[in-house]
Design a protein around this motif. Structure first.
Motif, PDB file in Angstrom:
ATOM      1  N   GLY A  14      -4.675   7.291  -3.269  1.00  0.00           N
ATOM      2  CA  GLY A  14      -3.285   6.872  -3.380  1.00  0.00           C
ATOM      3  C   GLY A  14      -3.262   5.653  -4.301  1.00  0.00           C
ATOM      4  N   ILE A  15      -2.146   4.966  -4.341  1.00  0.00           N
ATOM      5  CA  ILE A  15      -2.066   3.813  -5.239  1.00  0.00           C
ATOM      6  C   ILE A  15      -3.088   2.745  -4.842  1.00  0.00           C
ATOM      7  N   VAL A  16      -3.359   2.615  -3.528  1.00  0.00           N
ATOM      8  CA  VAL A  16      -4.314   1.583  -3.095  1.00  0.00           C
ATOM      9  C   VAL A  16      -5.740   1.970  -3.486  1.00  0.00           C
ATOM     10  N   GLY A  17      -6.114   3.240  -3.258  1.00  0.00           N
ATOM     11  CA  GLY A  17      -7.464   3.689  -3.616  1.00  0.00           C
ATOM     12  C   GLY A  17      -7.689   3.662  -5.124  1.00  0.00           C
ATOM     13  N   VAL A  34     -12.616   9.861  -4.003  1.00  0.00           N
ATOM     14  CA  VAL A  34     -12.484  11.136  -3.271  1.00  0.00           C
ATOM     15  C   VAL A  34     -11.077  11.265  -2.704  1.00  0.00           C
ATOM     16  N   ASP A  35     -10.489  12.446  -2.822  1.00  0.00           N
ATOM     17  CA  ASP A  35      -9.204  12.671  -2.141  1.00  0.00           C
ATOM     18  C   ASP A  35      -9.053  14.144  -1.780  1.00  0.00           C
ATOM     19  N   ALA A  36      -8.364  14.351  -0.660  1.00  0.00           N
ATOM     20  CA  ALA A  36      -8.120  15.723  -0.205  1.00  0.00           C
ATOM     21  C   ALA A  36      -7.130  16.439  -1.122  1.00  0.00           C
ATOM     22  N   ALA A  37      -6.285  15.683  -1.781  1.00  0.00           N
ATOM     23  CA  ALA A  37      -5.267  16.296  -2.652  1.00  0.00           C
ATOM     24  C   ALA A  37      -5.856  16.633  -4.018  1.00  0.00           C
ATOM     25  N   GLY A  43       0.016  11.201  -1.805  1.00  0.00           N
ATOM     26  CA  GLY A  43       0.386  10.869  -0.419  1.00  0.00           C
ATOM     27  C   GLY A  43       1.659  10.027  -0.400  1.00  0.00           C
ATOM     28  N   ALA A  44       1.617   8.896   0.305  1.00  0.00           N
ATOM     29  CA  ALA A  44       2.800   8.027   0.412  1.00  0.00           C
ATOM     30  C   ALA A  44       3.210   7.479  -0.941  1.00  0.00           C
ATOM     31  N   SER A  45       2.279   7.572  -1.919  1.00  0.00           N
ATOM     32  CA  SER A  45       2.576   6.977  -3.219  1.00  0.00           C
ATOM     33  C   SER A  45       3.369   7.925  -4.123  1.00  0.00           C
ATOM     34  N   LEU A  46       3.606   9.155  -3.689  1.00  0.00           N
ATOM     35  CA  LEU A  46       4.116  10.155  -4.642  1.00  0.00           C
ATOM     36  C   LEU A  46       5.531   9.848  -5.149  1.00  0.00           C
ATOM     37  N   ALA A  47       6.489   9.664  -4.257  1.00  0.00           N
ATOM     38  CA  ALA A  47       7.883   9.482  -4.710  1.00  0.00           C
ATOM     39  C   ALA A  47       8.512   8.339  -3.920  1.00  0.00           C
ATOM     40  N   ASN A  48       7.791   7.234  -3.835  1.00  0.00           N
ATOM     41  CA  ASN A  48       8.304   6.102  -3.044  1.00  0.00           C
ATOM     42  C   ASN A  48       9.400   5.357  -3.813  1.00  0.00           C
ATOM     43  N   GLY A  49       9.816   4.209  -3.287  1.00  0.00           N
ATOM     44  CA  GLY A  49      10.970   3.509  -3.847  1.00  0.00           C
ATOM     45  C   GLY A  49      10.744   2.896  -5.223  1.00  0.00           C
ATOM     46  N   ALA A  50       9.488   2.915  -5.717  1.00  0.00           N
ATOM     47  CA  ALA A  50       9.143   2.461  -7.081  1.00  0.00           C
ATOM     48  C   ALA A  50       9.336   0.958  -7.312  1.00  0.00           C
ATOM     49  N   GLN A  51       9.514   0.198  -6.234  1.00  0.00           N
ATOM     50  CA  GLN A  51       9.796  -1.235  -6.379  1.00  0.00           C
ATOM     51  C   GLN A  51       8.518  -2.064  -6.335  1.00  0.00           C
ATOM     52  N   LEU A  52       8.359  -2.921  -7.318  1.00  0.00           N
ATOM     53  CA  LEU A  52       7.345  -3.979  -7.209  1.00  0.00           C
ATOM     54  C   LEU A  52       8.127  -5.196  -6.729  1.00  0.00           C
ATOM     55  N   LYS A 228     -11.643  17.019   1.283  1.00  0.00           N
ATOM     56  CA  LYS A 228     -11.289  16.203   2.446  1.00  0.00           C
ATOM     57  C   LYS A 228     -12.526  15.525   3.013  1.00  0.00           C
ATOM     58  N   ALA A 229     -12.439  14.235   3.267  1.00  0.00           N
ATOM     59  CA  ALA A 229     -13.545  13.510   3.916  1.00  0.00           C
ATOM     60  C   ALA A 229     -13.506  13.819   5.405  1.00  0.00           C
ATOM     61  N   LEU A 230     -14.640  14.292   5.941  1.00  0.00           N
ATOM     62  CA  LEU A 230     -14.671  14.665   7.359  1.00  0.00           C
ATOM     63  C   LEU A 230     -15.257  13.570   8.231  1.00  0.00           C
ATOM     64  N   GLN A 385      -0.942  -1.171   3.986  1.00  0.00           N
ATOM     65  CA  GLN A 385       0.034  -1.956   3.205  1.00  0.00           C
ATOM     66  C   GLN A 385       1.477  -1.618   3.577  1.00  0.00           C
ATOM     67  N   GLY A 386       1.691  -0.622   4.436  1.00  0.00           N
ATOM     68  CA  GLY A 386       3.005  -0.346   5.023  1.00  0.00           C
ATOM     69  C   GLY A 386       4.081  -0.052   3.993  1.00  0.00           C
ATOM     70  N   ALA A 387       5.182  -0.810   4.076  1.00  0.00           N
ATOM     71  CA  ALA A 387       6.325  -0.592   3.183  1.00  0.00           C
ATOM     72  C   ALA A 387       6.112  -1.226   1.815  1.00  0.00           C
ATOM     73  N   LEU A 388       4.932  -1.839   1.608  1.00  0.00           N
ATOM     74  CA  LEU A 388       4.713  -2.616   0.378  1.00  0.00           C
ATOM     75  C   LEU A 388       3.461  -2.199  -0.378  1.00  0.00           C
ATOM     76  N   GLY A 389       3.032  -0.940  -0.170  1.00  0.00           N
ATOM     77  CA  GLY A 389       1.750  -0.531  -0.752  1.00  0.00           C
ATOM     78  C   GLY A 389       1.714  -0.580  -2.262  1.00  0.00           C
ATOM     79  N   LEU A 390       2.832  -0.248  -2.890  1.00  0.00           N
ATOM     80  CA  LEU A 390       2.869  -0.292  -4.354  1.00  0.00           C
ATOM     81  C   LEU A 390       2.825  -1.750  -4.816  1.00  0.00           C
ATOM     82  N   THR A 391       3.606  -2.578  -4.151  1.00  0.00           N
ATOM     83  CA  THR A 391       3.684  -4.003  -4.513  1.00  0.00           C
ATOM     84  C   THR A 391       2.330  -4.690  -4.334  1.00  0.00           C
ATOM     85  N   LEU A 392       1.636  -4.362  -3.247  1.00  0.00           N
ATOM     86  CA  LEU A 392       0.425  -5.116  -2.889  1.00  0.00           C
ATOM     87  C   LEU A 392      -0.871  -4.467  -3.367  1.00  0.00           C
TER      88      LEU A 392
HETATM   89  C1  LIG Z   1      10.198   6.298   1.383  1.00  0.00           C
HETATM   90  C2  LIG Z   1       9.183   5.266   0.983  1.00  0.00           C
HETATM   91  C3  LIG Z   1       9.557   4.299   0.060  1.00  0.00           C
HETATM   92  C4  LIG Z   1       8.642   3.314  -0.301  1.00  0.00           C
HETATM   93  N1  LIG Z   1       8.996   2.404  -1.257  1.00  0.00           N
HETATM   94  C5  LIG Z   1       8.115   1.467  -1.642  1.00  0.00           C
HETATM   95  C6  LIG Z   1       8.460   0.547  -2.658  1.00  0.00           C
HETATM   96  O1  LIG Z   1       9.530   0.638  -3.249  1.00  0.00           O
HETATM   97  N2  LIG Z   1       7.562  -0.423  -2.972  1.00  0.00           N
HETATM   98  C7  LIG Z   1       6.361  -0.527  -2.343  1.00  0.00           C
HETATM   99  O2  LIG Z   1       5.607  -1.462  -2.632  1.00  0.00           O
HETATM  100  N3  LIG Z   1       5.974   0.375  -1.403  1.00  0.00           N
HETATM  101  C8  LIG Z   1       6.823   1.353  -1.046  1.00  0.00           C
HETATM  102  N4  LIG Z   1       6.492   2.255  -0.081  1.00  0.00           N
HETATM  103  C9  LIG Z   1       5.185   2.126   0.568  1.00  0.00           C
HETATM  104  C10 LIG Z   1       4.085   2.716  -0.300  1.00  0.00           C
HETATM  105  O3  LIG Z   1       4.495   3.953  -0.827  1.00  0.00           O
HETATM  106  C11 LIG Z   1       2.809   2.879   0.522  1.00  0.00           C
HETATM  107  O4  LIG Z   1       2.486   1.670   1.158  1.00  0.00           O
HETATM  108  C12 LIG Z   1       1.656   3.260  -0.388  1.00  0.00           C
HETATM  109  O5  LIG Z   1       1.945   4.442  -1.086  1.00  0.00           O
HETATM  110  C13 LIG Z   1       0.380   3.428   0.412  1.00  0.00           C
HETATM  111  O6  LIG Z   1      -0.615   3.749  -0.504  1.00  0.00           O
HETATM  112  P1  LIG Z   1      -2.030   4.246  -0.006  1.00  0.00           P
HETATM  113  O7  LIG Z   1      -2.830   4.482  -1.217  1.00  0.00           O
HETATM  114  O8  LIG Z   1      -2.544   3.316   1.036  1.00  0.00           O
HETATM  115  O9  LIG Z   1      -1.705   5.576   0.776  1.00  0.00           O
HETATM  116  P2  LIG Z   1      -1.399   7.035   0.189  1.00  0.00           P
HETATM  117  O10 LIG Z   1      -0.615   6.979  -1.054  1.00  0.00           O
HETATM  118  O11 LIG Z   1      -0.838   7.842   1.303  1.00  0.00           O
HETATM  119  O12 LIG Z   1      -2.845   7.552  -0.202  1.00  0.00           O
HETATM  120  C14 LIG Z   1      -3.804   7.880   0.766  1.00  0.00           C
HETATM  121  C15 LIG Z   1      -4.624   9.019   0.191  1.00  0.00           C
HETATM  122  O13 LIG Z   1      -5.693   9.280   1.085  1.00  0.00           O
HETATM  123  C16 LIG Z   1      -5.893  10.672   1.099  1.00  0.00           C
HETATM  124  N5  LIG Z   1      -6.579  10.986   2.346  1.00  0.00           N
HETATM  125  C17 LIG Z   1      -6.186  10.712   3.614  1.00  0.00           C
HETATM  126  N6  LIG Z   1      -7.137  11.125   4.486  1.00  0.00           N
HETATM  127  C18 LIG Z   1      -8.121  11.682   3.742  1.00  0.00           C
HETATM  128  C19 LIG Z   1      -9.367  12.273   4.049  1.00  0.00           C
HETATM  129  N7  LIG Z   1      -9.807  12.412   5.311  1.00  0.00           N
HETATM  130  N8  LIG Z   1     -10.139  12.748   3.034  1.00  0.00           N
HETATM  131  C20 LIG Z   1      -9.731  12.614   1.737  1.00  0.00           C
HETATM  132  N9  LIG Z   1      -8.572  12.067   1.397  1.00  0.00           N
HETATM  133  C21 LIG Z   1      -7.786  11.591   2.381  1.00  0.00           C
HETATM  134  C22 LIG Z   1      -4.503  11.280   1.005  1.00  0.00           C
HETATM  135  O14 LIG Z   1      -4.566  12.597   0.468  1.00  0.00           O
HETATM  136  C23 LIG Z   1      -3.812  10.305   0.054  1.00  0.00           C
HETATM  137  O15 LIG Z   1      -3.881  10.726  -1.288  1.00  0.00           O
HETATM  138  C24 LIG Z   1       7.356   3.282   0.293  1.00  0.00           C
HETATM  139  C25 LIG Z   1       6.969   4.283   1.187  1.00  0.00           C
HETATM  140  C26 LIG Z   1       7.867   5.282   1.529  1.00  0.00           C
HETATM  141  C27 LIG Z   1       7.443   6.362   2.478  1.00  0.00           C
END
Ligand SMILES: Cc1cc2nc3c(=O)[nH]c(=O)nc-3n(C[C@H](O)[C@H](O)[C@H](O)COP(=O)(O)OP(=O)(O)OC[C@H]3O[C@@H](n4cnc5c(N)ncnc54)[C@H](O)[C@@H]3O)c2cc1C
Length: 435
Positions: A14-17, A34-37, A43-52, A228-230, A385-392
């Motif tokens: 995702g954006i954090v990885g 590595v990612d399952a997708a 994941g959560a990063s696909l179509a989020n609010g796009a806000q930094l 997928k990581a098991l 990173q919760g609601a701020l994953g893109l920002t942080l």
């Molecule tokens: C509606 C919405 C709006 C948002 N708006 C904002 C915003 O405007 N600004 C902001 O800063 N944040 C926003 N966020 C929060 C932000 O999107 C998330 O905090 C961020 O995407 C989390 O990133 P991540 O990489 O931790 O998780 P993800 O993007 O979910 O990535 C995790 C990845 O791990 C993979 N994975 C999981 N388990 C396994 C496994 N066992 N084996 C292999 N791969 C695995 C998944 O396939 C996925 O690709 C929003 C979230 C939502 C839902």
């Protein structure tokens, strides 16, 4: 890039990885991602609010949220929803959330998140300067952010919050209704319903999935997508390999950056990470009248929605549902997002076929991400990173890279240290992680 270090396997693209992969590769590590997708950023990063949202980091858990919770939960069309589950981790998370609503803790968390978000801003700017192609491909821009309030009575409290944040380095100001419309002319139709706003000209937007893909590519990491990581193989208190369906990946170090899936992957190791998925929704729609659609980012506090202009598309995102790892899209939520566009920006977008999406925010009860060491000397966490994953993301990745290099972390890492159940007691001491 720095001199070669060892091998590291980052789980989760995702954006954090992806940010973690970029930061580590830049530091000289040989990275496998590595990612399952099938692609990064799905994941959560696909179509989020796009806000930094570098200046809007107040956690969800606040005294006001606690007071408003019963009302929100009883209203059928409330922006928040909770489906209780008889699950010990869930109940523990809720208890910790309630404890985190204390005013003193909210102040500490907001201050800690601002430090991380400013590191994130500076880090991302440096990376995008190194990778101008990534900036262009991901639609990075700085339109500024206007937060709308529809209740004049909120003004004194908002001003107090801005004064407190000003002391921590934020530049924001309260603006009246007319200035809101002067800043964003597309709000003219909704002018009468606006009480006041807060304008922050430094806030940015970027398409998170495109940024994740650009960083993954620029990192030069070996990509293992659709895998997928098991679990992990361990020996003598160290991890040796990541187990996939038909293969294992050996590495000197491992980073878990699997967002809302992090707790599940870590549990078999006896590590307990307090991360709950909080579901949110978005629509992405084509702009048909550029003058009727917002240019600046707009947050509607009454509806708990954000609007971001991504070129010729408008992204509208919001809602918070504590319903477990359920990514099904509720049609009523999508209709509510479309209605909000109709009322706030009439005629701006073609709403006939909105691209509808739901994603799971990886939320800790106190709103602080968990970034750092675990009690396994070669296992690291960057998640929550919760609601701020893109920002942080960029700041969390830069911090983790410094911790893994045993370099001076630049900021105090203790507010983000993984919980006692996951990390070595020494990692919680001030100098240990900075050594
Ligand atoms: C509606 C919405 C709006 C948002 N708006 C904002 C915003 O405007 N600004 C902001 O800063 N944040 C926003 N966020 C929060 C932000 O999107 C998330 O905090 C961020 O995407 C989390 O990133 P991540 O990489 O931790 O998780 P993800 O993007 O979910 O990535 C995790 C990845 O791990 C993979 N994975 C999981 N388990 C396994 C496994 N066992 N084996 C292999 N791969 C695995 C998944 O396939 C996925 O690709 C929003 C979230 C939502 C839902």
């Amino acid at each position: 890039m720095n001199a070669p270090r060892g091998s590291v396997c980052v789980v989760g693209a995702g954006i954090v990885g992806c940010a973690t992969a970029y930061a580590l590769a830049r530091d000289g590590w040989q990275v496998t991602l590595v990612d399952a997708a099938a692609q990064p950023g799905q994941g959560a990063s696909l179509a989020n609010g796009a806000q930094l949202s570098y200046s809007y980091v107040e956690p969800l858990a606040t005294p006001a949220a606690l007071r408003a919770l019963p009302g929100w939960l009883l209203k059928a069309d409330s922006p928040l929803r909770w489906r209780p589950r008889p699950d010990v981790d869930h109940l523990r998370w809720l208890a910790a959330f309630v404890r985190a609503c204390r005013a003193s803790q909210v102040r500490d968390t907001t201050a800690a998140l601002l430090v991380l978000s400013f590191l994130s801003r500076d880090t991302l700017h440096a990376w995008l300067a190194e990778q101008p192609g990534a900036a262009a491909r991901s639609g990075h821009g700085r339109p500024g952010k206007l937060v709308l309030y529809r209740d004049a009575a909120a003004r004194a409290g908002v001003q107090r919050q801005l004064d407190a944040q000003a002391a921590l380095g934020c530049r924001q100001r309260v603006v009246d209704r007319d200035e809101c419309v002067a800043i964003e002319a597309a709000l003219a139709a909704d002018r009468g319903a606006i009480a006041f706003g807060v304008w922050t000209d430094s806030e940015e937007v970027v398409d998170a999935a495109r940024l994740a893909q650009a960083l993954a590519q620029a990192s030069g990491a070996r990509l293992r997508l659709g895998e997928k990581a098991l679990g992990f193989e361990q020996r003598d208190g160290r991890l040796h390999a990541l187990r996939l369906q038909d293969d294992v990946i050996a590495a000197a170090h491992f980073v878990v950056a699997t967002g809302a899936g992090a707790a599940t992957l870590l549990r078999p190791l006896g590590l307990h990470l307090p991360i709950e998925p909080i579901k949110g929704y978005s629509i992405t729609v084509p702009v048909v009248d550029a003058t009727a659609a917002p240019r600046v980012s707009v947050t509607d506090t009454a509806r708990k929605l954000v609007y971001a202009r991504l070129g010729d598309r408008l992204r509208v995102a919001g809602f918070a549902e504590l319903v477990g790892a359920d990514r099904r899209i509720a049609p009523a939520r999508i209709e509510a997002l479309c209605d909000a566009v109709r009322q706030t920006f009439p005629g701006a977008c073609d709403l006939r076929e909105p691209a509808a999406w739901a994603g799971l925010r990886p939320a800790t009860p106190d709103g602080r991400p968990r970034v750092g060491a675990t009690r396994f000397p070669n296992l690291w966490i960057n998640a929550g990173q919760g609601a701020l994953g893109l920002t942080l993301a960029a700041g969390s990745a830069a911090l983790l890279a410094r911790l893994m290099a045993r370099a001076e972390p630049g900021i105090d890492p203790r507010p983000y240290a993984p919980d006692a159940e996951a990390c070595p007691s020494s990692a919680r001491a001030p100098q240990a992680t900075a050594a």
